[in-house]
Design a protein around this motif. Sequence first.
Motif, PDB file in Angstrom:
ATOM      1  N   SER A 112       0.956  -1.315   0.037  1.00 59.68           N
ATOM      2  CA  SER A 112       0.072   0.076   0.119  1.00 59.68           C
ATOM      3  C   SER A 112       0.811   1.352  -0.065  1.00 59.68           C
TER       4      SER A 112
ATOM      5  N   THR B  72       2.504   1.670  -3.469  1.00 60.14           N
ATOM      6  CA  THR B  72       1.413   2.172  -4.576  1.00 60.14           C
ATOM      7  C   THR B  72       1.049   3.474  -4.203  1.00 60.14           C
ATOM      8  N   THR B  73       0.829   3.983  -3.328  1.00 63.54           N
ATOM      9  CA  THR B  73       0.277   5.300  -2.742  1.00 63.54           C
ATOM     10  C   THR B  73       1.088   6.425  -2.896  1.00 63.54           C
ATOM     11  N   THR B  74       2.774   6.198  -2.611  1.00 63.54           N
ATOM     12  CA  THR B  74       3.656   7.245  -2.696  1.00 63.54           C
ATOM     13  C   THR B  74       4.504   7.237  -4.039  1.00 63.54           C
TER      14      THR B  74
ATOM     15  N   THR C 132       6.551  10.690   4.895  1.00 61.24           N
ATOM     16  CA  THR C 132       5.243  10.130   5.271  1.00 61.24           C
ATOM     17  C   THR C 132       5.498   8.798   6.225  1.00 61.24           C
TER      18      THR C 132
ATOM     19  N   PRO D 168      -3.309   0.454   5.664  1.00 64.67           N
ATOM     20  CA  PRO D 168      -3.622   1.204   4.259  1.00 64.67           C
ATOM     21  C   PRO D 168      -4.344   2.387   4.456  1.00 64.67           C
ATOM     22  N   GLN D 169      -5.425   2.749   5.074  1.00 67.72           N
ATOM     23  CA  GLN D 169      -6.099   3.678   5.122  1.00 67.72           C
ATOM     24  C   GLN D 169      -5.279   5.135   5.704  1.00 67.72           C
TER      25      GLN D 169
ATOM     26  N   GLU E 117      -2.532   6.421   3.399  1.00 62.08           N
ATOM     27  CA  GLU E 117      -3.004   7.470   2.505  1.00 62.08           C
ATOM     28  C   GLU E 117      -3.521   8.757   3.063  1.00 62.08           C
ATOM     29  N   GLU E 118      -3.905   8.677   4.272  1.00 58.77           N
ATOM     30  CA  GLU E 118      -4.091  10.014   4.949  1.00 58.77           C
ATOM     31  C   GLU E 118      -3.003  10.871   5.368  1.00 58.77           C
TER      32      GLU E 118
ATOM     33  N   TYR F 296      -0.194  10.529   3.739  1.00 59.79           N
ATOM     34  CA  TYR F 296       0.391  10.923   2.583  1.00 59.79           C
ATOM     35  C   TYR F 296       0.061  12.135   1.973  1.00 59.79           C
ATOM     36  N   GLU F 297      -1.324  12.299   2.104  1.00 60.79           N
ATOM     37  CA  GLU F 297      -1.934  13.471   1.704  1.00 60.79           C
ATOM     38  C   GLU F 297      -1.438  14.873   2.408  1.00 60.79           C
TER      39      GLU F 297
END
Length: 527
Positions: A242, A245-247, A276, A288-289, A292-293, A295-296
Motif C-alpha cells: 500500500s 502504491t500510494t507514494t 510519510t 493502508p487507510q 493514504e491519509e 501521504y496527503e
Amino acid sequence: MIYVVIGAALVVILALVVLVLVVLRRLDAAARRVALNEEQADAQRGADDIVAKARAEAQEIVSDAEVKAREASATARSEVEDEIKSLKEDLRALREDLERREARLAEREQRLDGEVRRQEERARELTDTKQALKERRAALDRLDEERQRVLEQTAGLTAEQAKTELVSLIENQAKREAVLVTREIENEAREEGEKRARKIVTLAIQRVASEQTAESVVSVLHLPSEEMKGRIIGREGRNIRSFETTTGVNLIIDDTPEAVLLSCFDPVRREVGRLTLEKLVLDGRIHPQRIEEIYEHSKAEVEQLCVRSGEDALVELGLTDMHPELITLLGRLRYRTSYGQNVLAHLIESAHLAGIMAAELKLPVPLLRRCTLLHDIGKALTHEVEGSHALIGAEIARRYGEDEDVVHAIEAHHNEVEVRTVEAVLTQAADAISGGRPGARRESLEAYVKRLERLEEIATNREGVEKVFAMQAGREIRVMVRPDSVDDLQAQVIAHDIAKQVEEELTYPGQIRITVVRESRATEFAR
C-alpha cells in the motif's frame, strides 16, 4: 402404679435423649468453630506470606529502578560532557580560523600599503617624464624652425614651398607613428581586457564560493526499534504494498539494523515518501487507510516547503514579480541534485556570480540574476516531460510571462540555440564557474568508471587505431594510430568523429580533449 413408673422412666429417657442431642449439637458447633479458627489462621498466614513476597518484590523493583536511574544519569552526564567537549573544540577551531584570517588581512594591508607606495613612485616618475617630454618637444620645435631656415637657404625655396614639403614629410612620419601607436594600443587593450576578465571571474568566484552537499537517489530512515520493520511490512506485506502504491517510492527493508531505505529517481516524491514513513513510525498506527491519509498531509507539507524555498531564493537575490508556478518549480529544485551539486543552491550561487560580473561590466544586475536563477528551471520537470531541460525551461518561462532576454538566456545556456545576447553569454559563464569550480560536483565511482570505459570503447572502434588511453580523470583521450594506415588528414577526421560521437552519447561536466597521435619511426641496424 406400674404405668406411673413406666411413664416416669419414659420421661427420664426422653430428657436424657434431649440432653444428649443438645450436647452433641454444642460439640458440633464447637468443632466447627475450631475448624473455622484454623482456616482463618491458615488464611492469615497465607496473607502474611503474600504481603512479605510483595514487599520483597517491591524492594527489588525499587532497587532496579534506582540502579537504572543512576545508569541513565551517568549516561546523560557523559553525553553532556562529550557535547561540551565538542563545542569547546569547535570554538577553538573557530578561534584559530579567526586568527588566521586576521593574519591574512594584516598581510593584505601590508601588500596594499606597498602597492600605494609604488603607485606614488610611478606618479612621480610620470610627472618627471611629462616634464622631460615638454622640454624635448620645445627642443624639437626649435630644431624644426632651424631646419626650415636651412631649407630655405639651401634649396632656395620660398617659405610656402618649404612649408608644403615639410608638411608632407611630417604627415608621412605621423602616419607611420600612428600605425605603430595603434598597434601598441590594440595590444595593450587586448592584454588589459584579458587581465580584467580574469580579475572579474576570479573576484566573482572568491566572493561567492560555497560548500556543496552531495546527495543520492536513496534516502535512509532510522527506526526506533527492529520490530518496527515487521509493522511496516504488515500482514502478508499489505502495508508495504500500500505504501509503495500510494507514494510511488520503493521501500527497501534489509538487514541494516533499525533502518530502511527509500528509493526513487524523483527527489520530491522521495521526500514525500520519507516524510510519510517518518510520521507513520512516530504515530505507530500503520495500515493502508492511515498511509493514504498521512501521504496527503505530507504531500501538502512538501509543496509548502517548495514554495517557501522558492520565495527564500527570490528574497536572497532581491528579485520580485515572479509567477507563483515558477516559484514552486524553483522550490522543487531544492530536492534535485546534478553530479552531487544541489540544483537550487547552484542556481542561487550562479545568480550571485552573474550579478557580480554584471556590476563590473555596468550591465543591469537584476536582469542577469533573473536569467541565471531560471536557467535550470526545466530540471524540475525532466522526470515528467521528455526533452532537454534548457528548452523545457525556456518554454515554461515564456508560458509564465518572462522577458524574451530571460527566455533566450535559458534556451541558449547549453548552446542548443545560438547565443545572441550578452545576458546569455554571462549566464553561460556563471553556470560554468559554479559547476566547474573544485569541489562543486562529483560523480559516483560506478558512473565514472563506466564513462571512462565508454570513452575508450568509442575511440577503439575507429579504423587504424592501435591504442587508447583515457587521461586526466576522463578530461582527455589519447588515441595512438598506426602511421602506415592513417595519414595526417585522416587523423584529423578521426579526432573530429570521436568528439562528435562523445558529444552525442555521453553526459559530462566541462569538456573532453581528443588528441590523435601519429608517430612515424625509422629503424636501422649497423652490422
